[in-house]
Design an enzyme around this catalytic site. Structure first.
Site, PDB file in Angstrom:
ATOM      1  CE  LYS A  84     -21.966  11.373 -20.007  1.00  0.00           C
ATOM      2  NZ  LYS A  84     -22.607  13.315 -20.178  1.00  0.00           N
TER       3      LYS A  84
ATOM      4  CD  GLN B 137     -24.485  14.668 -17.421  1.00  0.00           C
ATOM      5  OE1 GLN B 137     -22.929  14.118 -17.486  1.00  0.00           O
ATOM      6  NE2 GLN B 137     -24.850  14.067 -18.382  1.00  0.00           N
TER       7      GLN B 137
ATOM      8  CG  ASP C  30     -20.495  17.643 -22.980  1.00  0.00           C
ATOM      9  OD1 ASP C  30     -20.534  16.699 -23.534  1.00  0.00           O
ATOM     10  OD2 ASP C  30     -20.275  18.388 -21.996  1.00  0.00           O
TER      11      ASP C  30
HETATM   12  N1  L34 Z   1     -22.718  18.061 -20.150  1.00  0.00           N
HETATM   13  N2  L34 Z   1     -24.257  16.868 -20.520  1.00  0.00           N
HETATM   14  C1  L34 Z   1     -23.378  16.962 -20.589  1.00  0.00           C
HETATM   15  N3  L34 Z   1     -22.684  16.363 -21.812  1.00  0.00           N
HETATM   16  C2  L34 Z   1     -23.947  15.340 -22.045  1.00  0.00           C
HETATM   17  O1  L34 Z   1     -23.979  14.567 -23.243  1.00  0.00           O
HETATM   18  C3  L34 Z   1     -24.668  15.371 -22.205  1.00  0.00           C
HETATM   19  N4  L34 Z   1     -25.587  13.717 -21.966  1.00  0.00           N
HETATM   20  C4  L34 Z   1     -27.058  14.114 -21.790  1.00  0.00           C
HETATM   21  C5  L34 Z   1     -28.178  14.636 -20.583  1.00  0.00           C
HETATM   22  N5  L34 Z   1     -26.762  16.070 -20.080  1.00  0.00           N
HETATM   23  C6  L34 Z   1     -25.677  15.942 -20.547  1.00  0.00           C
HETATM   24  C7  L34 Z   1     -25.408  12.776 -21.909  1.00  0.00           C
HETATM   25  O2  L34 Z   1     -24.151  12.073 -21.185  1.00  0.00           O
HETATM   26  C8  L34 Z   1     -27.707  12.826 -22.174  1.00  0.00           C
HETATM   27  N6  L34 Z   1     -26.257  11.646 -22.569  1.00  0.00           N
HETATM   28  C9  L34 Z   1     -26.463   9.984 -21.867  1.00  0.00           C
HETATM   29  C10 L34 Z   1     -25.685   9.892 -21.591  1.00  0.00           C
HETATM   30  C11 L34 Z   1     -25.409   8.322 -21.127  1.00  0.00           C
HETATM   31  C12 L34 Z   1     -26.572   7.830 -21.395  1.00  0.00           C
HETATM   32  C13 L34 Z   1     -27.802   8.432 -21.780  1.00  0.00           C
HETATM   33  C14 L34 Z   1     -27.753   9.278 -21.633  1.00  0.00           C
HETATM   34  C15 L34 Z   1     -27.118   6.199 -21.093  1.00  0.00           C
HETATM   35  O3  L34 Z   1     -25.868   5.874 -20.933  1.00  0.00           O
HETATM   36  N7  L34 Z   1     -27.110   5.720 -21.616  1.00  0.00           N
HETATM   37  C16 L34 Z   1     -27.996   3.830 -21.318  1.00  0.00           C
HETATM   38  C17 L34 Z   1     -28.859   2.909 -20.343  1.00  0.00           C
HETATM   39  C18 L34 Z   1     -28.156   4.091 -19.622  1.00  0.00           C
HETATM   40  C19 L34 Z   1     -29.352   4.297 -18.145  1.00  0.00           C
HETATM   41  O4  L34 Z   1     -30.172   2.459 -17.757  1.00  0.00           O
HETATM   42  O5  L34 Z   1     -29.942   5.228 -17.455  1.00  0.00           O
HETATM   43  C20 L34 Z   1     -28.102   3.694 -22.787  1.00  0.00           C
HETATM   44  O6  L34 Z   1     -28.002   2.444 -23.450  1.00  0.00           O
HETATM   45  O7  L34 Z   1     -29.410   4.373 -23.616  1.00  0.00           O
END
Ligand code: L34
Length: 282
Positions: A52, A96, A119
């Site tokens: 983020k 988060q 959010d």
């Molecule tokens: N308050 N909490 C709040 N807002 C959110 O919108 C979230 N979420 C979920 C968990 N808690 C939260 C997220 O941000 C899930 N989530 C989230 C955000 C980004 C990624 C995954 C989940 C992400 O960047 N995923 C990458 C891989 C990450 C890695 O390498 O582990 C992807 O390519 O999917």
């Protein structure tokens, strides 16, 4: 073989659109800022929060991170939110999730003013989504909608099945699909004959949190399959709720994990932060 929907590419495009608007706003003296609060040291949350922060840099959005220790008291967190609520250089506030058990998640979500709730978890924003009169959409479901759009498939009149009924993904996801005139079914752990339901789906969204839960025999030939899962397989490797290697042979389009919904969640957060800044200006 299915078309593999490239969430990274779509996310990059949206972030660039956001960046241009942010730059234009800043020239007019409007501040665009995001405060991200993380409590404790969950390694997955750490990765997401880092992503983020990077996205804010790419979009030229001012960002502040508050990394608080796991034992932080609820009152202290609420006080920080209160301060951020009042600052005019902070357009969006994100706490988060998940939070440590001693902190009441609901209380924390309710303490963020709806105007800065990027959010869209606050009950006011949740209610607005229900009636289709919203300022922000929750980031993950909104990102899923963008990925569906990318396939070119028309949602109107289609059978849409969402597996999972969380407040963060499943429920709002179903509502967004409904707003686009989909015929929507929500499945969950008590659903009888799940396979029979999921096999009807033209658009299938998996948000259950169980690694590789959706198998090829649960998917209709030619369906669009969107994988919201962020799980670990038996070798500790990142995977989704969909058994990609199987389902890719049945679906017409599918999202990968990583590189699918995750990057979109972040792109939508950037868009919401921009929206919040614009609203604050008016
Ligand atoms: N308050 N909490 C709040 N807002 C959110 O919108 C979230 N979420 C979920 C968990 N808690 C939260 C997220 O941000 C899930 N989530 C989230 C955000 C980004 C990624 C995954 C989940 C992400 O960047 N995923 C990458 C891989 C990450 C890695 O390498 O582990 C992807 O390519 O999917």
């Amino acid at each position: 073989m299915a078309m593999i929907i490239d969430g990274k590419k779509v996310s990059a495009r949206i972030k660039e659109e956001v960046r241009q608007e942010v730059v234009a706003l800043k020239e007019k003296g409007v501040k665009v800022g995001l405060a991200v609060i993380i409590v404790g040291d969950d390694p997955a949350s750490r990765v997401y929060v880092n992503n983020k922060k990077k996205a804010c840099e790419a979009c030229e959005i001012y960002s502040e991170e508050y990394a608080l220790p796991a034992q932080t008291e609820e009152a202290e967190l609420l006080e920080l939110i209160d301060t951020l609520n009042k600052r005019n250089d902070i357009s969006g506030i994100l706490v988060q999730l998940p939070l440590p058990k001693h902190i009441d998640e609901k209380k924390v979500i309710n303490s963020i003013i709806p105007e800065k709730d990027v959010d869209a978890f606050h009950p006011v924003n949740v209610g607005k989504i229900m009636i289709g009169d919203f300022d922000f959409l929750p980031c993950t479901p909104a990102g899923v909608m963008e990925l569906i759009k990318e396939t070119g498939i028309e949602i109107s009149g289609k059978e849409c099945v969402v597996i999972g009924r969380s407040n963060i993904v499943g429920k709002p996801q179903a509502m967004l699909l409904l707003h686009q005139n989909g015929t929507v079914t929500i499945c969950h752990s008590r659903t009888k004959d799940l396979k029979e339901v999921t096999k009807r789906a033209d658009i299938l969204v998996a948000a259950v949190g169980i690694p590789k839960f959706v198998k090829a025999d649960m998917v209709k030939e030619g369906a669009v399959v969107i994988d919201v899962g962020m799980d670990r397989d038996e070798n500790g490797k990142l995977c989704g709720d969909v058994d990609f290697d199987e389902v890719v042979n049945v679906a017409s389009a599918i999202t990968p994990v990583p590189g699918g919904v995750g990057p979109m969640t972040i792109a939508m957060l950037m868009r919401n932060t921009l929206t919040a800044a614009k609203k604050m200006e008016n």
